[in-house]
Each structure stands twice: as C-alpha cells, then as structure tokens.
Design a protein around this motif. Sequence first.
Motif, PDB file in Angstrom:
ATOM      1  N   MET A   1      22.280  73.367  78.260  1.00 50.03           N
ATOM      2  CA  MET A   1      22.106  72.219  77.356  1.00 50.03           C
ATOM      3  C   MET A   1      23.347  71.331  77.386  1.00 50.03           C
ATOM      4  SD  MET A   1      19.199  72.277  75.772  1.00 50.03           S
ATOM      5  CE  MET A   1      18.739  72.272  74.062  1.00 50.03           C
ATOM      6  N   LYS A   2      23.103  70.042  77.205  1.00 45.94           N
ATOM      7  CA  LYS A   2      24.217  69.081  77.264  1.00 45.94           C
ATOM      8  C   LYS A   2      24.566  68.583  75.856  1.00 45.94           C
ATOM      9  CE  LYS A   2      21.934  66.278  80.030  1.00 45.94           C
ATOM     10  NZ  LYS A   2      21.708  65.048  80.826  1.00 45.94           N
ATOM     11  N   THR A   3      25.659  67.837  75.793  1.00 48.11           N
ATOM     12  CA  THR A   3      26.059  67.175  74.547  1.00 48.11           C
ATOM     13  C   THR A   3      25.875  65.675  74.729  1.00 48.11           C
ATOM     14  OG1 THR A   3      27.659  68.897  74.069  1.00 48.11           O
ATOM     15  CG2 THR A   3      28.011  66.793  72.955  1.00 48.11           C
ATOM     16  N   LEU A   4      25.381  65.034  73.673  1.00 47.63           N
ATOM     17  CA  LEU A   4      25.209  63.581  73.699  1.00 47.63           C
ATOM     18  C   LEU A   4      26.210  62.939  72.741  1.00 47.63           C
ATOM     19  CD1 LEU A   4      23.584  60.926  74.271  1.00 47.63           C
ATOM     20  CD2 LEU A   4      22.118  61.574  72.349  1.00 47.63           C
ATOM     21  N   ILE A   5      26.958  61.957  73.241  1.00 47.12           N
ATOM     22  CA  ILE A   5      27.753  61.093  72.350  1.00 47.12           C
ATOM     23  C   ILE A   5      27.100  59.720  72.413  1.00 47.12           C
ATOM     24  CG2 ILE A   5      30.000  60.085  71.810  1.00 47.12           C
ATOM     25  CD1 ILE A   5      31.333  62.346  73.347  1.00 47.12           C
ATOM     26  N   ILE A   6      26.664  59.240  71.272  1.00 50.20           N
ATOM     27  CA  ILE A   6      26.033  57.921  71.230  1.00 50.20           C
ATOM     28  C   ILE A   6      26.776  57.072  70.202  1.00 50.20           C
ATOM     29  CG2 ILE A   6      24.171  58.721  69.676  1.00 50.20           C
ATOM     30  CD1 ILE A   6      22.520  56.679  71.787  1.00 50.20           C
ATOM     31  N   TYR A   7      27.177  55.871  70.627  1.00 48.79           N
ATOM     32  CA  TYR A   7      28.078  55.094  69.781  1.00 48.79           C
ATOM     33  C   TYR A   7      27.654  53.632  69.716  1.00 48.79           C
ATOM     34  CZ  TYR A   7      29.715  53.292  74.188  1.00 48.79           C
ATOM     35  OH  TYR A   7      29.740  52.690  75.421  1.00 48.79           O
ATOM     36  N   GLY A   8      28.089  52.969  68.634  1.00 51.83           N
ATOM     37  CA  GLY A   8      28.021  51.512  68.537  1.00 51.83           C
ATOM     38  C   GLY A   8      29.441  50.984  68.620  1.00 51.83           C
ATOM     39  N   SER A   9      29.643  49.855  69.290  1.00 49.97           N
ATOM     40  CA  SER A   9      30.998  49.315  69.425  1.00 49.97           C
ATOM     41  C   SER A   9      30.899  47.833  69.721  1.00 49.97           C
ATOM     42  CB  SER A   9      31.735  50.019  70.570  1.00 49.97           C
ATOM     43  OG  SER A   9      33.075  49.604  70.643  1.00 49.97           O
ATOM     44  N   ALA A  18      34.801  57.372  72.112  1.00 51.85           N
ATOM     45  CA  ALA A  18      33.705  58.210  72.626  1.00 51.85           C
ATOM     46  C   ALA A  18      34.111  58.817  73.972  1.00 51.85           C
ATOM     47  CB  ALA A  18      32.434  57.378  72.773  1.00 51.85           C
ATOM     48  N   ILE A  19      34.752  58.015  74.808  1.00 50.84           N
ATOM     49  CA  ILE A  19      35.167  58.498  76.136  1.00 50.84           C
ATOM     50  C   ILE A  19      36.287  59.537  76.002  1.00 50.84           C
ATOM     51  CG2 ILE A  19      36.209  57.803  78.344  1.00 50.84           C
ATOM     52  CD1 ILE A  19      34.574  55.109  77.914  1.00 50.84           C
ATOM     53  N   LYS A  20      37.279  59.228  75.132  1.00 49.14           N
ATOM     54  CA  LYS A  20      38.372  60.200  74.905  1.00 49.14           C
ATOM     55  C   LYS A  20      37.781  61.525  74.431  1.00 49.14           C
ATOM     56  CE  LYS A  20      42.186  57.120  73.465  1.00 49.14           C
ATOM     57  NZ  LYS A  20      43.574  57.580  73.351  1.00 49.14           N
ATOM     58  N   LEU A  21      36.821  61.449  73.495  1.00 46.04           N
ATOM     59  CA  LEU A  21      36.198  62.659  72.954  1.00 46.04           C
ATOM     60  C   LEU A  21      35.471  63.431  74.060  1.00 46.04           C
ATOM     61  CD1 LEU A  21      35.356  64.375  70.486  1.00 46.04           C
ATOM     62  CD2 LEU A  21      33.463  62.769  70.129  1.00 46.04           C
ATOM     63  N   PHE A  32      26.603  57.348  75.702  1.00 47.79           N
ATOM     64  CA  PHE A  32      25.785  56.136  75.767  1.00 47.79           C
ATOM     65  C   PHE A  32      26.119  55.175  74.641  1.00 47.79           C
ATOM     66  CE2 PHE A  32      22.435  59.232  77.451  1.00 47.79           C
ATOM     67  CZ  PHE A  32      22.656  58.894  78.779  1.00 47.79           C
ATOM     68  N   ASN A  33      26.044  53.886  74.954  1.00 42.67           N
ATOM     69  CA  ASN A  33      26.091  52.846  73.925  1.00 42.67           C
ATOM     70  C   ASN A  33      24.680  52.740  73.331  1.00 42.67           C
ATOM     71  OD1 ASN A  33      25.888  50.305  72.584  1.00 42.67           O
ATOM     72  ND2 ASN A  33      27.644  49.564  73.753  1.00 42.67           N
ATOM     73  N   LEU A  81      29.826  63.390  63.472  1.00 41.72           N
ATOM     74  CA  LEU A  81      29.798  61.982  63.087  1.00 41.72           C
ATOM     75  C   LEU A  81      31.219  61.430  63.116  1.00 41.72           C
ATOM     76  CD1 LEU A  81      27.531  62.383  59.910  1.00 41.72           C
ATOM     77  CD2 LEU A  81      26.773  61.619  62.175  1.00 41.72           C
ATOM     78  N   TYR A  82      31.377  60.198  63.580  1.00 42.04           N
ATOM     79  CA  TYR A  82      32.696  59.572  63.468  1.00 42.04           C
ATOM     80  C   TYR A  82      32.575  58.071  63.225  1.00 42.04           C
ATOM     81  CZ  TYR A  82      32.667  57.572  68.252  1.00 42.04           C
ATOM     82  OH  TYR A  82      32.378  56.839  69.386  1.00 42.04           O
TER      83      TYR A  82
END
Length: 159
Positions: A1-9, A18-21, A32-33, A81-82
């Motif tokens: 299973m993968k991890t998803l980071i989804i962000y607004g910027s 998000a990339i640093k994380l 993903f944006n 959440l961040y």
Amino acid sequence: MKTLIIYGSKHGCSEKCAIKLSEKLNFKTDVFNVKHKKNIDFKSYDKVIIGGSIYIGNIQKEVKKFCLDNIEILKEKKIGLYICSMSDGEKAEELIKTSFPEELISRAISKAYFGGELILNKMNLFEKFIIKKVTKLDEDTSNIRDNNIARLAETFNRI
Ligand SMILES: Cc1cc2nc3c(=O)[nH]c(=O)nc-3n(C[C@H](O)[C@H](O)[C@H](O)COP(=O)(O)O)c2cc1C
C-alpha cells in the motif's frame, strides 16, 4: 500500500512542504495538487495526508471540497493533516480546527502546522496591498518549520 499526500497551494509553500514530507516518509508516496488530480484510486493508499495553506483565515476551498466529497473513504484511512500559514501557536491550532472536517480531525494520527512563506513577487497587487498593510513587511519571509514536518513524518513512519 502507498501513502498519498494531497495538497492545495497558491504560491508554492504548501507544495514545497508536501515534497519535503514525502522525502522523509519510508513508504512509496504519491504527491498530488488537489487542483490537478481528479480521479484518485483510493484503494492503493492506506495513509492519506491532506494539506493546504491559509488565506484570510481560510484553507483553499478545493481542500475543503476534497475532504467533504471523500469523507467516507477518508474515514477508512490513516489520516494526517497540515496547514501552512504565518500564524503560530494557538492561532495555528485554531486554524487547523477550522480548516478540516471534525470527523477527520478527531481521527487524524497527526495534525501539524508547517509554517509559511511570504514571497512578494508571487503575489498579485491586491495580495501585496493586504500583506504590506497587515504585516508592514517589505521583503520576503520564510518560516517553514522543518521540525514539524519531520515530526509528522516520524509519526507516520512508526505506524
Ligand atoms: C493575501 C494573503 C492572505 C493571507 N492570510 C493569512 C491569514 O489569514 N492567516 C495566516 O496565518 N496566514 C495568512 N497568509 C499567509 C499564507 O498562509 C502563507 O503565505 C502560506 O505560506 C501560503 O502558502 P502557499 O504558498 O502554499 O499558497 C496570507 C497570505 C497572503 C498572500
């Protein structure tokens, strides 16, 4: 299973965070944006980290919509959440509470404030006017909290 980071910027700070994380996580991670990614295959992810930045007291409406549209499936995932903002301490804690649905906040494994950046040449005239009036700032500022990014990553790497 993968991890998803989804962000607004809007100006790139939340994206940078998000990339640093993602670079600190020990799992295969997609970043993903929220504006550009429409169909997400949630089955591939067991962990989802949602982030965004604060403008005049509010997180991006696309981030709010993403949370509400997918609330039932998100409730089945391990959630982080961040936010990115110039506010600190209690004010930042308060902004986290008003930025995400209560159902996600109460389930989140980790919630964090990653700091923020004010880059004047990325702002439009209206934004520059507001920022100069409110902060009296006339040069760029960056207070990205690398420690908070590392702490959120460590929490996820332990589960
Ligand atoms: C017009 C404008 C309004 C802002 N309003 C707030 C605010 O209400 N509270 C806050 O803490 N930060 C505020 N900020 C700071 C942003 O949250 C910060 O610049 C953040 O890093 C932006 O993230 P982004 O580059 O991912 O869009 C504001 C910034 C701008 C340009």
